[in-house]
Structures are given as C-alpha cells and as structure tokens.
Design a protein around this motif. Sequence first.
Motif, mmCIF file in Angstrom:
data_model
loop_
_atom_site.group_PDB
_atom_site.id
_atom_site.type_symbol
_atom_site.label_atom_id
_atom_site.label_comp_id
_atom_site.label_asym_id
_atom_site.label_seq_id
_atom_site.Cartn_x
_atom_site.Cartn_y
_atom_site.Cartn_z
ATOM 1 N N ARG A 270 15.312 -11.135 -23.536
ATOM 2 C CA ARG A 270 16.163 -10.209 -22.794
ATOM 3 C C ARG A 270 15.962 -10.365 -21.286
ATOM 4 O O ARG A 270 16.930 -10.377 -20.515
ATOM 5 C CB ARG A 270 15.850 -8.773 -23.217
ATOM 6 N N ARG A 271 14.671 -10.489 -20.880
ATOM 7 C CA ARG A 271 14.418 -10.679 -19.448
ATOM 8 C C ARG A 271 14.998 -11.997 -18.956
ATOM 9 O O ARG A 271 15.580 -12.059 -17.862
ATOM 10 C CB ARG A 271 12.909 -10.635 -19.174
ATOM 11 N N GLU B 112 18.659 -11.455 -18.712
ATOM 12 C CA GLU B 112 19.013 -10.680 -17.524
ATOM 13 C C GLU B 112 18.888 -11.531 -16.270
ATOM 14 O O GLU B 112 19.732 -11.462 -15.365
ATOM 15 C CB GLU B 112 18.110 -9.449 -17.429
ATOM 16 N N GLN C 50 21.700 -13.869 -16.328
ATOM 17 C CA GLN C 50 22.928 -13.166 -15.965
ATOM 18 C C GLN C 50 22.980 -12.888 -14.468
ATOM 19 O O GLN C 50 24.036 -13.017 -13.841
ATOM 20 C CB GLN C 50 23.025 -11.857 -16.748
#
Length: 645
Positions: free
Chosen positions: A357-358, A361, A364
């Motif tokens: 997820r990190r 992110e 992104q």
Amino acid sequence: MQSARAHLEWLPDASGRMTPQDVMSSSRWQALPGGVSAGYTADAVWVRLRVVWAPDVSGDWVLRLTNSLLDDVRLYRRNEAGDWQARRSGEVMLRSNWEIDDHSVVLPLKPGPAGQEWLLLRLQSKNAMSTAVELWPRATYDDASRRDALSYGLYFGCYLLLILFHAFFWRMTREAQSGWYLLYVSVNALTEMLTVGLPQQVFDLPMTLSDPLLGLAICSSLAVGLQFTLQQLELPPDWRRYRQILLPCAVAVSLISAALVLSGQYAAGVLLVQRVSMVLIVLIVATAVRLLVRGHRPARFFLLAFGIFYAGVLVSYLRNMGLVPPGLLADNAAALGTMIHMVMMSLRLNSRYDGLRREKEQAQAEAVRAVRALNESLEDQVAARTTALRKEISRRERLEQELRQALEMERRIKEEQQDFVAMVSHEFRTPLAIISTTAQQIAKNLDAAREKTLTRCRNLREATGRMTALVDEYLTVDRMDAGSNAFRPEPCQPGTLLESIRAEWPAGRVALSLRALPVSFACDAGLLRVALRNLLANADRHAPAGDVIHIQAEGLADGRLQLTVSNGGEPIPAEETGALFQKYFRGRQARRAPGAGLGLYLVQRIAAMHGGEVALTSDGSQTPITFRMLLPGQAIEGQRTTTPA
C-alpha cells in the motif's frame, strides 16, 4: 482423570470375528507402553484394561477415547452372571445416538464391586488407529468438557476471524496472495474441525458424508498448500522451471487421492497425500535452505513460519503411522503448529500489504507528479499550438478574405469585360458603320453637290468625334487605373476652368453660377475638366432640346468647393439610382443616346481622387435632376469672387 497408559494390552484381529471369550483366552496379547497406535489398518483391534476398583470408589465414571474419528467402538464388560455385555459407539452411529454428547467417543461407566475387573474394547476405523484411553469421574469430566468446548470455541473462533478478515480483505483488494491465503486457511480449518469431530457433533453428520468430506479436504490441502507455500517462498526467476514441475505434480497427486477417497479407498487416498506431503516438506525446506544460503531474504521468514507448521504436521503424521504414541502434545501438535503458523502468516500478509500500500501510494504520488508535469507540459504545448492555430486561422481568414475579394474583383472584371464587349459591339460599330457608309457614298458620287458632300463630311466628323470621345474616356480610365501618377494636383482658377467648359457648349445651353469661389484652388485641372464634361454630357443627353442646363459653383466656409449640375427631363427610375456610378452601367433612358457607360463612373473616381464625393441629390420626380460634387481643397491665395449667371 486416570490415564490408562502403561496399563493396556492390545490384540489385532485380522478376521474381525473374534469374540470376547476368544480374545480373553488368546496368548497373543501385547503390552502397550502408551496409548493405542496402530496406524492405518483394516484389522479390528482389541484392547483390554485391568481395573481394580477400590472399596471407597463411588459415583459415575466415563471411559473416554481421544480419537474422534473411530468408526466402530465396542465396550465389553461382564455382568453379574459372568456374561460379556457390549455397549457400542463410534461414527457408524449418528452422534445423536451416542450415550454422551461429545466430539470424541465417551462411554458412561459404573464402578464395579471392589476388586479386579477386565474391560475389553474392540476398535475399528478407516482413519488412523491412534487414541489414548482415559477414565474420568463424571463430575470431573463434565468440568473438563466445558473447558474443552471453550478452548475449541476460542481456537476455531480465531480461525473464523482469520477467514472473515481475509475474506473481507481479499474482497477489497483482490490481491492474489490474500485470496490463496483465504483458501489455504479455509481448507486447514475444515480439515481440523472434521478431525476433532466438531461438525459431526454439531450437525449430526453421518460417517458416509463426514469421511469423504474430510478426505477431500486433506487431498485438496496438498495442492492449495503447495501453491501458497511457493508464493511465500518467492522463488527467483531462474527457479521458474522448478515451480512448473512441482506444482502440476502436486495437483495430479491431489486429484488421484480424491478419486481414491470417492471410490471408497479412503485410507489409500489419504496415505498417498500424507506421504507425498512429507516428501514435499523435505524438498521445500531444502529449497528454502539453499535459497537462504544464496541470500534470498524471503527464505528466512519462510523457514520460521513454515518450520513450526511442518514440525506439527510431522509429529501428527508420525502419530498416525504409529511411530509416536498418542498424548496431549502429539494429539495437538498439528493444531498448535497450524495456529502459530496462521497467525504469523496473517501478520506477514498484513505487513506485506501495508508495504504494497505504501509503495502504491508512493507510486501514485509519483504518478500524480508525473501526470501534473505532463499536464503542464501538455498545457504549454496546447497553448503554443492554440496560438499557432489562431495565427494560422487568422492567416487563412485573411487569405479567404483576400480570395473572396479577388473573386469579387474577378467577377466585376468579368462583368466589366462583358459590358465592355457589349458596349464596343454597339458604340464602336455604329460610328464605324456611319464612316464606312459615308465613305462609300462619297466614293460613288464624287461629282455630288457641295452641300451633300459637306453633310457627308460632317457625318464623318461626328462619327470620328464620337469614337474619339469613347477612346478618351477609356484612356482616362486607364490613366486613373495606372497608379499614383494619374492624380497631379496643381493650383488652378476654378472660375476660369468653369468658364472654359461652358464655352464648349452652344450658347444658351449651359448657365453658369459662381459664388464665393477662391481665386486659386488645388486640383487636377485635367481630371476635373473630364468630370465636369461628363456631368454636362450626361445632363445634355437627358435634358430636352432647348432646356437650359444649370451649373452652380460655390466655395463653402470650410474650404470645400461645391459643384451642382441640374437639368430637366424624365425622372430617373428608383431601381437605377443605386447603380448610376457603376462602370458600364447605362439606364433605360441612356440607351437612347450613344455612350459607353463610363461618364458617371469617371466622375465618381475623379471626385474620390480629389478626396471628395459625388451624389445624386434629386432624381427629377419633384425637382430637376441634380448631381452634386463636393471637393475638399484649400485656397492658395487671393480673394473670393462672385460672378453673376
């Protein structure tokens, strides 16, 4: 609780037909140092326990067998008459028919008379023949049973939480490893619950359903477990071939084992899976060690998390095969190892997902920055392109306008050429015909009277004069179209110029009126003379014979010179007034007299070259036909003069 360990003897019964009298008289009894551990066997196994009841023993007791998957359990005990009486339990009976509701076999037992008593157990099972034998006081057993139910509830509650959490997690993320882990946990949970007999107890499942279901769960665990194991080991790309061989083989073994289970060969199918699993455990552990030596980081956690799980599975396998005696640790090794393994894997997957997820992110954010930079670049490009397009559109609009103007000019030129050809065919042909005819008459009548000859000569002069006037008009137009040299203003005396023009007409035909004219005025005298002559010629053509044509010249206060020409005659039609100053235009009245249609056009051009204007101020319907010309100018010197008409 009194364990029967070290107090048991056992006797295999291959035929399965021995009676309690037969087994009691047999000399083949063997001592059991621990619990019953015969592995997978189709034989009936007889177990005898010598119990000595103390005189002070009272209350209800129970006999408990720790294996929940025994198919047929029979307890033989002598009655007061000395005959053997049987009490039956096991999975061949529905759990609802068991004497005591429990997940494992529990038989009520009343203490006998003080002294020694033999208890006989006859056991049969398609599962592993491995069980401990325990004697419990009923009250103690009830307390332990409640604690046992609580512990199983907590244990499988943890499984349920894991399944629900990862089901929700997988539904949100659709991450592949999370999905495989969900399937992995579900298969293990189902296998363990069926192994301890909880679904059979709660749902009263018959053996014909629970055993195939357990067998299929065990068979599928091989392929599912290996797939998840290889995912966690994260084999390097150069081990791709190794994975491509190993995983299809495991799937094939799972399918073969499942087919054996469904065909009724339960033990053969389960044993095949368990033996292949042991081989795979050794192979996978060796692979992980080799990768660890090469510096493969995922191998460290893999050996820790899966090592605990494999140790529990190995102990459970050895117990099932009769190599390790049953007991608290042996019976629960697989469950403990699996639970620790599941918790560690859940933490690992959560940590992995948090890292993903990190990374996502961060990716992104990088993508947003890249997109923002790209958008800014695109906006600059679009702005530059838009500016270029606007310039191009403006240029094309100018080109379009110029093209339209060129087309309009070409159209006008074409119309003028057509008008010119029509005019030449008419205006030049007539005087030429007169000249030709008159010359022929003179040639034929050389001896004609003087008066006729003079008349014919006058006709020749008029025809040639008419053609000369037409040629002069065209030459004047060519001069004005030639460029800036056509207009050459010089000081002139407007009164003198007007007087000279009036003198060109017969006496009484033109009346001249002068008011406040400057002594000298800046103009092109030649062009102005042409303009006035054309105005007078136009008036002469339309005015009736004998009428006076009026010219009025006046110097205005702002320095302009105003010239008006008025004449009588038929009114000009309203539809022709807008086209009077067009090149080659001739109205219906003008067509009665010779002309080229250039007179008023020349007047307008000459007025424009002087910076002035000419207009029809009266069409003759109420007042005489009147044209007015305004010429801006500046008096050079002298005084204004007034000359009477």
